[in-house]
Design an enzyme around this catalytic site. Structure first.
Site, PDB file in Angstrom:
ATOM      1  N   ARG A  97       0.431   2.129  -7.169  1.00 27.43           N
ATOM      2  CA  ARG A  97       0.969   0.759  -7.237  1.00 27.43           C
ATOM      3  C   ARG A  97       0.978   0.215  -8.666  1.00 27.43           C
ATOM      4  NH1 ARG A  97       1.725   0.105  -1.866  1.00 27.43           N
ATOM      5  NH2 ARG A  97      -0.030   0.654  -0.534  1.00 27.43           N
ATOM      6  N   ASP A 121      -2.723  -5.512  -1.326  1.00 29.55           N
ATOM      7  CA  ASP A 121      -2.076  -4.433  -2.086  1.00 29.55           C
ATOM      8  C   ASP A 121      -0.878  -4.928  -2.896  1.00 29.55           C
ATOM      9  OD1 ASP A 121      -3.877  -2.607  -1.098  1.00 29.55           O
ATOM     10  OD2 ASP A 121      -2.595  -1.980   0.563  1.00 29.55           O
ATOM     11  N   GLN A 139     -10.124  -1.478   6.771  1.00 21.43           N
ATOM     12  CA  GLN A 139     -10.586  -0.091   6.869  1.00 21.43           C
ATOM     13  C   GLN A 139     -11.964  -0.037   7.514  1.00 21.43           C
ATOM     14  OE1 GLN A 139     -10.349   1.548   2.922  1.00 21.43           O
ATOM     15  NE2 GLN A 139      -8.113   1.470   2.871  1.00 21.43           N
ATOM     16  N   SER A 158      -0.370   2.163   6.593  1.00 18.94           N
ATOM     17  CA  SER A 158      -1.507   1.859   7.480  1.00 18.94           C
ATOM     18  C   SER A 158      -1.221   2.331   8.897  1.00 18.94           C
ATOM     19  CB  SER A 158      -1.751   0.350   7.511  1.00 18.94           C
ATOM     20  OG  SER A 158      -2.154  -0.110   6.250  1.00 18.94           O
TER      21      SER A 158
END
Ligand code: S3P
Length: 450
Positions: free
Chosen positions: A402, A324, A174, A25
């Site tokens: 992931r 996440d 975001q 990020s």
């Protein structure tokens, strides 16, 4: 077609000290703000994953000078961005690859300028919703042509933006960031109200670039006020270790008997530590040492030792601070005793893949009890008496990094090996994952699958 899958099998204890790759990020934001600013920004420890490299290429296409100077002392890259105080129209389509963060933040930044830009991405990114960003940008005055129902490819036309006060309908950093970046060049700026606080790297970094920005606490959320017409000045940025990547070696240590792994320099931003809190609730033996401030963010060294974990109910309000990390939490939960219930995680369905569905399918294939609901995933821990995690499956990742890393960690401690397809996608966020895990003692090998 032939594809090399990766297979993880049970090995000895995992031991060692590693450094997580740079935060994804923060890496995207450093490049984008550096390109929007006037003057030079020097970035240390930039994550050199595929997603971030796409953003670097995009910033060059928008007219910034972007140069890799070499490797940073603690890993990652040393980069120099020479911003021109704004974007100019790229000559070609901007392809953000697999990166939702990249494309959404860049669309926000580009909307501030009078130009038309066509954005696209890989198959996964072309399937993800862009309306969540287009809606507020449209309210600010941007227009677009999109024949895919709010999905890429689309052409965005910006410039002459007006002020917005936008309440986020979904907890998304975001979207918040896209609105704030557009607000930099909007008459009157932008205000974002988030009912649940999400990661605040854009706000922190804007301050670092000299912008005026006010953040007010609002119950569990925040009210962010950014005056318009601001000029950013180039700065120096040190990218801390990504907690979302550090999660993989840490959970691997927790579930592999006899292990002890330390991850140095991990970002401990309060809006990113939901997984650490949850693992603590599960009884994980985790210690945090050497807490320090690096470039406006808190970092520390985090050590995890093999632990007997117990299932927990994860508070839904914790979701934005670990969105996440649910795939790897689901793996930790598989090795626990009792049920782990993860509620309020509907956003997982619009990530690089539908992560609730893929984790449910992968864990079930590995012999774990799972229950899937629209916004909830429940994992029934395998640790009852001598009952162990079976493993022994080939997992379809739909190109989601992931999902791949989570199942490889599962394979490191399961009874039978676990394979994943499309392992090349791991490089979008964690290019050194396999080498790092092997260095700690994991057995991960390539298997050619016809
Ligand atoms: C990110 C925000 C989160 C997260 C993503 C990175 C960011 O997405 O899942 O990996 O850098 O702002 P949402 O904003 O869609 O929740």
């Amino acid at each position: 077609m032939t594809a090399a899958n990766l297979t993880a099998r049970r090995a000895g204890p995992l031991k060692g000290v590693v450094r997580a790759p740079g935060d994804k990020s923060i890496s995207h934001r450093a490049l984008i703000l550096g390109a929007l600013a006037s003057g030079v920004t020097e970035i240390e420890g930039l994550l050199e994953g595929d997603d971030v490299k796409r953003t670097a290429a995009a910033m060059a296409a928008f007219g910034a000078g972007v140069e890799r100077l070499g490797s940073s002392e603690h890993g990652g890259g040393k980069w120099r961005v020479e911003g021109r105080g704004g974007f100019s129209e790229p000559a070609d389509v901007v392809d953000c690859g697999n990166a939702g963060t990249g494309v959404r933040l860049i669309m926000g930044a580009a909307a501030g300028f009078d130009m038309a830009v066509t954005f696209t991405g890989d198959q996964s990114l072309r399937g993800r919703p862009m309306n969540r960003v287009l809606k507020p940008l449209g309210q600010m005055g941007a227009t677009w042509i999109c024949r895919q129902g709010g999905r890429l490819p689309l052409t965005l036309k910006g410039g002459n933006l007006r002020k917005i006060a936008y309440t986020l309908p979904e907890p998304s950093a975001q979207v918040k960031s896209a609105v704030l970046l557009a607000g930099l060049h909007a008459e009157g700026g932008a205000e974002v109200i988030e009912p649940e606080a999400t990661r605040d790297h854009t706000e922190r970094m804007l301050r670092g670039f000299g912008a005026e920005i006010e953040v007010r606490e609002l119950g569990a959320g925040r009210h962010v006020i950014l005056p318009g017409g601001q000029t950013l000045r180039g700065t120096k940025i040190h990218v801390p270790g990504d907690p979302s990547s550090a999660a993989f070696p840490l959970v691997a240590a927790l579930v592999t008997p006899g292990s002890e792994v330390t991850v140095q320099g991990m970002l401990l931003n309060p809006l990113r530590i939901g997984l650490l809190e949850t693992l603590g609730d599960m009884g994980a033996d985790i210690s945090v040492t050497n807490v320090r401030d690096e470039g406006g963010e808190t970092v520390a060294d985090v050590t995890a030792r093999h632990s007997e974990l117990e299932g927990v109910e994860v508070p839904p309000e914790r979701a934005p601070s670990m969105i996440d990390e649910y795939p790897i939490l689901a793996v930790a939960a598989a090795f626990a005793s009792g049920r782990t219930v993860m509620r309020g995680i509907g956003e997982m369905r619009v990530k690089e893949s539908d992560r609730i569905a893929l984790m449910a399918a992968g864990l079930a294939a590995c012999g774990i009890g799972v229950e899937e609901e629209p916004e909830t995933l429940t994992v029934v821990g395998a640790k009852r008496g001598n009952h162990l995690v079976a493993g022994g499956a080939g997992v379809t990742t739909h190109g989601d990094h992931r999902i791949a890393m989570s199942h490889l960690i599962l394979g490191m401690a399961a009874e039978a090996p676990v394979s994943v397809d499309e392992p090349g996608m791991i490089a979008t966020s964690f290019p050194g994952f396999v080498a790092m895990m092997r260095g700690l003692g994991a057995e991960i090998g390539e298997a050619v699958d016809a």
